[in-house]
Scaffold this motif. Sequence first.
Motif, mmCIF file in Angstrom:
data_model
loop_
_atom_site.group_PDB
_atom_site.id
_atom_site.type_symbol
_atom_site.label_atom_id
_atom_site.label_comp_id
_atom_site.label_asym_id
_atom_site.label_seq_id
_atom_site.Cartn_x
_atom_site.Cartn_y
_atom_site.Cartn_z
ATOM 1 N N TYR A 1 -3.138 5.745 -13.102
ATOM 2 C CA TYR A 1 -4.331 4.937 -12.869
ATOM 3 C C TYR A 1 -3.949 3.519 -12.427
ATOM 4 O O TYR A 1 -4.610 2.936 -11.553
ATOM 5 N N ALA A 2 -2.887 2.974 -13.005
ATOM 6 C CA ALA A 2 -2.414 1.645 -12.593
ATOM 7 C C ALA A 2 -2.001 1.659 -11.129
ATOM 8 O O ALA A 2 -2.310 0.725 -10.374
ATOM 9 N N SER A 3 -1.322 2.707 -10.713
ATOM 10 C CA SER A 3 -0.914 2.821 -9.311
ATOM 11 C C SER A 3 -2.127 2.937 -8.392
ATOM 12 O O SER A 3 -2.151 2.370 -7.298
ATOM 13 N N TYR A 4 -3.131 3.663 -8.844
ATOM 14 C CA TYR A 4 -4.367 3.788 -8.069
ATOM 15 C C TYR A 4 -5.047 2.424 -7.922
ATOM 16 O O TYR A 4 -5.507 2.075 -6.832
ATOM 17 N N CYS A 5 -5.107 1.662 -9.016
ATOM 18 C CA CYS A 5 -5.701 0.320 -8.948
ATOM 19 C C CYS A 5 -4.923 -0.561 -7.980
ATOM 20 O O CYS A 5 -5.512 -1.319 -7.208
ATOM 21 N N ALA A 6 -3.602 -0.460 -8.019
ATOM 22 C CA ALA A 6 -2.774 -1.250 -7.105
ATOM 23 C C ALA A 6 -3.047 -0.856 -5.664
ATOM 24 O O ALA A 6 -3.122 -1.720 -4.780
ATOM 25 N N MET A 7 -3.203 0.435 -5.418
ATOM 26 C CA MET A 7 -3.486 0.892 -4.063
ATOM 27 C C MET A 7 -4.840 0.357 -3.588
ATOM 28 O O MET A 7 -4.974 -0.094 -2.449
ATOM 29 N N LYS A 8 -5.844 0.375 -4.451
ATOM 30 C CA LYS A 8 -7.157 -0.155 -4.094
ATOM 31 C C LYS A 8 -7.088 -1.655 -3.838
ATOM 32 O O LYS A 8 -7.724 -2.167 -2.925
ATOM 33 N N LYS B 1 1.496 -10.875 -4.561
ATOM 34 C CA LYS B 1 2.781 -10.888 -5.265
ATOM 35 C C LYS B 1 2.638 -10.320 -6.674
ATOM 36 O O LYS B 1 3.506 -9.583 -7.134
ATOM 37 N N LYS B 2 1.549 -10.646 -7.352
ATOM 38 C CA LYS B 2 1.317 -10.095 -8.696
ATOM 39 C C LYS B 2 1.201 -8.574 -8.637
ATOM 40 O O LYS B 2 1.757 -7.859 -9.477
ATOM 41 N N ILE B 3 0.487 -8.092 -7.642
ATOM 42 C CA ILE B 3 0.344 -6.643 -7.464
ATOM 43 C C ILE B 3 1.701 -6.027 -7.160
ATOM 44 O O ILE B 3 2.067 -4.991 -7.714
ATOM 45 N N HIS C 1 -6.146 -3.379 -13.594
ATOM 46 C CA HIS C 1 -7.556 -3.006 -13.692
ATOM 47 C C HIS C 1 -8.449 -4.248 -13.712
ATOM 48 O O HIS C 1 -9.460 -4.302 -12.999
ATOM 49 N N PHE C 2 -8.094 -5.242 -14.512
ATOM 50 C CA PHE C 2 -8.920 -6.438 -14.585
ATOM 51 C C PHE C 2 -8.872 -7.240 -13.293
ATOM 52 O O PHE C 2 -9.859 -7.849 -12.897
ATOM 53 N N GLN C 3 -7.742 -7.228 -12.621
ATOM 54 C CA GLN C 3 -7.662 -7.891 -11.324
ATOM 55 C C GLN C 3 -8.553 -7.176 -10.315
ATOM 56 O O GLN C 3 -9.272 -7.808 -9.548
ATOM 57 N N LYS C 4 -8.541 -5.844 -10.361
ATOM 58 C CA LYS C 4 -9.368 -5.048 -9.448
ATOM 59 C C LYS C 4 -10.855 -5.286 -9.716
ATOM 60 O O LYS C 4 -11.626 -5.514 -8.788
ATOM 61 N N LYS D 1 0.845 -1.204 0.000
ATOM 62 C CA LYS D 1 0.000 0.000 0.000
ATOM 63 C C LYS D 1 0.882 1.256 0.000
ATOM 64 O O LYS D 1 0.636 2.198 -0.748
ATOM 65 N N ILE D 2 1.926 1.241 0.823
ATOM 66 C CA ILE D 2 2.864 2.370 0.847
ATOM 67 C C ILE D 2 3.579 2.498 -0.495
ATOM 68 O O ILE D 2 3.722 3.603 -1.027
ATOM 69 N N ALA D 3 3.990 1.360 -1.054
ATOM 70 C CA ALA D 3 4.675 1.389 -2.352
ATOM 71 C C ALA D 3 3.747 1.905 -3.445
ATOM 72 O O ALA D 3 4.186 2.628 -4.349
ATOM 73 N N ALA D 4 2.467 1.569 -3.385
ATOM 74 C CA ALA D 4 1.511 2.053 -4.382
ATOM 75 C C ALA D 4 1.325 3.558 -4.271
ATOM 76 O O ALA D 4 1.229 4.261 -5.291
ATOM 77 N N ILE D 5 1.281 4.074 -3.059
ATOM 78 C CA ILE D 5 1.157 5.525 -2.874
ATOM 79 C C ILE D 5 2.408 6.229 -3.399
ATOM 80 O O ILE D 5 2.311 7.259 -4.074
ATOM 81 N N VAL D 6 3.565 5.666 -3.112
ATOM 82 C CA VAL D 6 4.812 6.230 -3.635
ATOM 83 C C VAL D 6 4.824 6.138 -5.158
ATOM 84 O O VAL D 6 5.292 7.053 -5.847
ATOM 85 N N ALA D 7 4.284 5.046 -5.712
ATOM 86 C CA ALA D 7 4.222 4.895 -7.171
ATOM 87 C C ALA D 7 3.333 5.967 -7.800
ATOM 88 O O ALA D 7 3.635 6.473 -8.889
#
Length: 117
Positions: free
Chosen positions: A48-55, A67-69, A103-106, A8-14
Amino acid sequence: MFTRKTLKIAAIVAIIVCILGILLSLLVALTVDKMAFLQVLSWLILVYASYCAMKLTGYDIYEEDLKKIGWSIYALFVIFVLFLFIGLSLGPIIALVITARLHFQKTSIESWIKDNS
């Protein structure tokens, strides 16, 4: 490395890194090369990809999905480092691949949660 909190922290940094990529690409596009607007589009897609990862890190999902995320988030960092030091813009194709994957994973996880609640 692949814990929920770390990702989650890495996604915010991303997200922040991708916004920096947008600003740098805009600077290049306005001063040097008009084709750099394609790079701006790529970075917008990666935000947008980073946002999806954060979600996705907020959901209760399996370790293998985390791990995929995580690999997708770390790929964003590699793309940014290549952009900074080599000036390599991998373009919208790589951005679309990473974004589509997240996106599709989300959407599949969100629809599964909706169907099972």
